[in-house]
Every structure is written in structure tokens, then in C-alpha cells.
Design an enzyme around this catalytic site. Structure first.
Site, mmCIF file in Angstrom:
data_model
loop_
_atom_site.group_PDB
_atom_site.id
_atom_site.type_symbol
_atom_site.label_atom_id
_atom_site.label_comp_id
_atom_site.label_asym_id
_atom_site.label_seq_id
_atom_site.Cartn_x
_atom_site.Cartn_y
_atom_site.Cartn_z
ATOM 1 N N ASP A 181 51.243 40.848 61.748
ATOM 2 C CA ASP A 181 52.549 40.707 61.083
ATOM 3 C C ASP A 181 53.253 39.506 61.700
ATOM 4 O O ASP A 181 52.696 38.834 62.573
ATOM 5 C CB ASP A 181 53.385 41.994 61.263
ATOM 6 N N TYR A 226 58.311 36.481 42.447
ATOM 7 C CA TYR A 226 57.597 37.668 42.949
ATOM 8 C C TYR A 226 56.584 38.174 41.925
ATOM 9 O O TYR A 226 55.408 38.367 42.245
ATOM 10 C CB TYR A 226 58.603 38.771 43.287
ATOM 11 N N LYS A 285 52.370 38.178 42.292
ATOM 12 C CA LYS A 285 51.538 39.381 42.224
ATOM 13 C C LYS A 285 50.584 39.336 41.026
ATOM 14 O O LYS A 285 49.464 39.842 41.086
ATOM 15 C CB LYS A 285 52.427 40.621 42.152
HETATM 16 P P1 NAI Z 1 58.128 45.786 54.101
HETATM 17 O O1 NAI Z 1 59.135 44.713 53.997
HETATM 18 O O2 NAI Z 1 58.493 47.073 54.731
HETATM 19 O O3 NAI Z 1 56.806 45.246 54.817
HETATM 20 C C1 NAI Z 1 56.262 43.996 54.540
HETATM 21 C C2 NAI Z 1 55.718 43.408 55.824
HETATM 22 O O4 NAI Z 1 55.157 42.123 55.512
HETATM 23 C C3 NAI Z 1 56.810 43.202 56.886
HETATM 24 O O5 NAI Z 1 56.457 43.804 58.114
HETATM 25 C C4 NAI Z 1 56.897 41.705 56.980
HETATM 26 O O6 NAI Z 1 57.221 41.232 58.282
HETATM 27 C C5 NAI Z 1 55.503 41.264 56.563
HETATM 28 N N1 NAI Z 1 55.569 39.860 56.176
HETATM 29 C C6 NAI Z 1 56.482 39.267 55.370
HETATM 30 N N2 NAI Z 1 56.332 37.948 55.387
HETATM 31 C C7 NAI Z 1 55.293 37.680 56.219
HETATM 32 C C8 NAI Z 1 54.683 36.485 56.668
HETATM 33 N N3 NAI Z 1 55.128 35.275 56.290
HETATM 34 N N4 NAI Z 1 53.639 36.581 57.511
HETATM 35 C C9 NAI Z 1 53.205 37.794 57.940
HETATM 36 N N5 NAI Z 1 53.753 38.958 57.562
HETATM 37 C C10 NAI Z 1 54.799 38.892 56.715
HETATM 38 O O7 NAI Z 1 57.678 46.026 52.594
HETATM 39 P P2 NAI Z 1 56.614 47.043 51.951
HETATM 40 O O8 NAI Z 1 57.324 47.735 50.883
HETATM 41 O O9 NAI Z 1 55.873 47.789 52.962
HETATM 42 O O10 NAI Z 1 55.647 45.987 51.240
HETATM 43 C C11 NAI Z 1 54.266 45.911 51.527
HETATM 44 C C12 NAI Z 1 53.560 45.301 50.331
HETATM 45 O O11 NAI Z 1 53.714 46.160 49.216
HETATM 46 C C13 NAI Z 1 54.098 43.937 49.902
HETATM 47 O O12 NAI Z 1 53.023 43.104 49.544
HETATM 48 C C14 NAI Z 1 54.934 44.287 48.692
HETATM 49 O O13 NAI Z 1 55.061 43.196 47.813
HETATM 50 C C15 NAI Z 1 54.134 45.420 48.102
HETATM 51 N N6 NAI Z 1 54.856 46.279 47.192
HETATM 52 C C16 NAI Z 1 55.960 46.989 47.620
HETATM 53 C C17 NAI Z 1 56.643 47.792 46.727
HETATM 54 C C18 NAI Z 1 57.847 48.567 47.126
HETATM 55 O O14 NAI Z 1 58.495 49.156 46.230
HETATM 56 N N7 NAI Z 1 58.208 48.654 48.390
HETATM 57 C C19 NAI Z 1 56.207 47.922 45.328
HETATM 58 C C20 NAI Z 1 55.033 47.165 45.001
HETATM 59 C C21 NAI Z 1 54.395 46.379 45.911
#
Ligand code: NAI
Length: 257
Positions: free
Chosen positions: A32, A152, A156
Site C-alpha cells: 500500500d 473512475y 474500471k
Molecule cells: P479504501 O480507500 O479503503 O482502500 C483502497 C486502498 O488503496 C487504500 O489503502 C489506499 O491507500 C490504496 N491506494 C490508493 N492509492 C494508491 C497508490 N497510489 N498506491 C498504492 N496504494 C494506493 O477503498 P476500498 O473500498 O477498500 O477499495 C478497494 C478497491 O475496491 C478499489 O480498487 C476500489 O476502486 C474498489 N471498489 C470499491 C467499492 C466501494 O464501494 N468501496 C466499489 C467498487 C470497487
């Protein structure tokens, strides 16, 4: 015991996935931006290279599973850099380590957002253009809120298309590596905290993303599916983008099969 690399492991779905794998006795290398085994910024070429080199070192050169979760949803160009290029670089860069496993698996996280309005030009540039050109297009979209959100969905959508066309190739299916994705609906993580903070916000979200089966869900629901897709039990899914969305995909395009 298998060894997995999980990106986005410090929060939300990635954190839940790493915890679930560890609770089942597997080794997990978390990656991360910070607070992880590998701290790497996947929006940059250097960060992506660091991830691959550090993963080689920490894993001893062999990975059984790669689960690419890291992503962000802000209406800014870096979203395209992380969600598309960061994810593709993770999967392609770690593929050589997977080929040394007896049962390699790879999984990415797309999104139900790929079904929402997107920018065809950005998707095309992501898949076929240079990163510089794609990010320039994203910068144009970022100038207004309406088009900014399409960064976004476009990132995706491009990721899902890349995955579906890449999974059946010699490098993946031909090498015995199932490559699949999940496309979650609304998951209750830090990414969506603000959206669901008020009753009005929840009502608006429910209108935009109807999820008739049980509504928005916790990160561990998505984690369980990711873990299964990365498990030896999954031997024949190839290039599937599995909507785990309480029915949103079926509501939107149930007549498309
Ligand atoms: P979150 O924000 O809790 O976790 C995302 C993680 O990705 C964070 O720990 C962040 O530091 C890391 N990250 C962001 N930019 C980064 C970078 N430049 N380099 C390395 N790491 C980086 O969000 P969540 O919800 O756990 O999202 C996880 C995945 O699920 C993402 O790809 C998101 O697009 C996808 N997603 C989430 C949904 C939701 O409703 N929460 C719905 C559909 C998809």
C-alpha cells in the site's frame, strides 16, 4: 500454506482480504502507500517497479496468488494512473513469480462503476495509448464535476476490458494462471464513508446504484470472493468479471446474456 501478495492492504477490501488469508494460515505480503510490508505508490512508474522488486525479495521469487485491490475514486487523473496502470503493472510485473507456483491465481478489483457513464476516449487511450496521453485526457475530464466522475468509471471499464482480453492469452491461461476480477457494488469502506454518512446520501446512492439483494455490504463480503478466486479451488474461471453487487448488474442489464 500459500503465499499471496495483496495491494491496497492497508484499508477496506484489501485489508479484509489480507486478514482473511492470514486467518486461514496463509502468508500475506501486503502492499500500500504506507503501513505495509511494501510501501509503494502505484500511480508512479518508480512505485510500480519498487513493488515488483520488493515482492521478489520478500517472497523468495514465488507467489501463489496476486490480489490487486489498490484503487481510488477521486475525480482526478491519478485515479486512472492507480486503477488502470497500477493494477496492470502489478499483475504483469508479478506474473513471472506466479509461473513458479504449482497453482497460481490472479484477481483484480474492477467495479460496478464500469456500468455507469464513462469516457470512450479515455478508455481507448488507457488500452491503446500512452500513459501520458491518457492522463492528459483524464486532466481534461477533471475540469468539470460531471466528467470528472467518468475518470473512475473509465479506469474500471478499461481494466475490465484489459482483463477479459488478457486472461485467455498464452501468458495467462496458457501458463495455467486463472485471471479474473470482482466488480463490487457499494462496499462500506473508507472510500464510501462520506457517501453513506447521511440519510440523504444513502437515498441518493440507492437510487444511483440499486442493490435489491441486501444492499451495501462490508469489506469482508468482497474479501471472501477474492480469496476464493485466488484459491486452488478456482481452476476454470478465466477472464470473468464477477459482479458482487446485490443485483445492480442484473437490474441494469439483465437481458444482456
Ligand atoms: P479504501 O480507500 O479503503 O482502500 C483502497 C486502498 O488503496 C487504500 O489503502 C489506499 O491507500 C490504496 N491506494 C490508493 N492509492 C494508491 C497508490 N497510489 N498506491 C498504492 N496504494 C494506493 O477503498 P476500498 O473500498 O477498500 O477499495 C478497494 C478497491 O475496491 C478499489 O480498487 C476500489 O476502486 C474498489 N471498489 C470499491 C467499492 C466501494 O464501494 N468501496 C466499489 C467498487 C470497487
Amino acid at each position: 500454506t500459500r503465499t499471496y501478495l495483496v495491494t491496497g492492504a492497508a484499508s477496506g477490501i484489501g485489508k479484509a482480504t489480507a486478514a482473511l488469508l492470514r486467518s486461514r494460515g496463509h502468508n500475506v505480503i501486503g502492499a500500500d502507500l504506507k503501513d505495509s510490508d511494501i510501501n509503494a505508490d502505484l500511480s508512479t512508474v518508480q512505485g510500480r517497479e519498487h513493488l515488483i522488486h520488493a515482492a521478489e525479495e520478500l517472497s523468495g521469487g514465488v507467489l501463489d496468488g496476486v490480489i490487486a485491490v489498490a484503487g481510488l475514486s477521486h475525480p482526478i487523473p491519478v485515479t486512472a494512473a492507480v486503477n488502470y496502470y497500477g493494477t496492470v503493472a502489478t499483475l504483469e510485473g508479478l506474473r513471472p513469480l506466479l509461473t513458479r507456483s504449482p497453482a497460481p491465481r490472479a484477481v483484480a478489483v474492477a467495479s460496478m462503476a464500469s456500468l455507469q457513464p464513462f469516457d470512450e476516449e479515455l478508455v481507448r487511450l488507457l488500452l491503446e495509448g500512452t500513459e501520458q496521453d491518457a492522463l492528459a485526457r483524464a486532466a481534461e475530464l477533471a475540469t468539470t464535476p460531471a466528467t470528472g466522475h467518468q475518470i473512475y468509471s473509465s479506469s474500471k471499464r478499461a481494466l475490465a476490458r484489459w482483463l477479459r482480453t488478457t486472461a485467455p492469452t498464452a501468458e495467462w491461461a496458457g501458463a495455467g494462471i486463472p485471471l479474473n476480477a470482482i466488480a463490487p457494488g457499494v462496499v462500506l469502506t473508507p472510500m464510501t464513508t462520506e457517501l453513506v454518512a447521511t440519510p440523504e446520501g444513502r437515498a441518493k446512492l440507492n437510487e444511483q446504484v440499486p442493490m435489491p439483494l441486501n444492499g451495501p455490504f462490508d469489506a469482508d463480503v468482497a474479501a471472501k470472493l477474492l480469496v476464493w478466486l485466488a484459491d486452488e479451488e478456482n481452476s476454470h474461471l478465466c477472464g470473468q468479471v464477477i459482479f458482487i453487487d446485490g443485483g445492480y448488474d442484473a437490474v441494469l442489464r439483465g437481458d444482456s446474456t
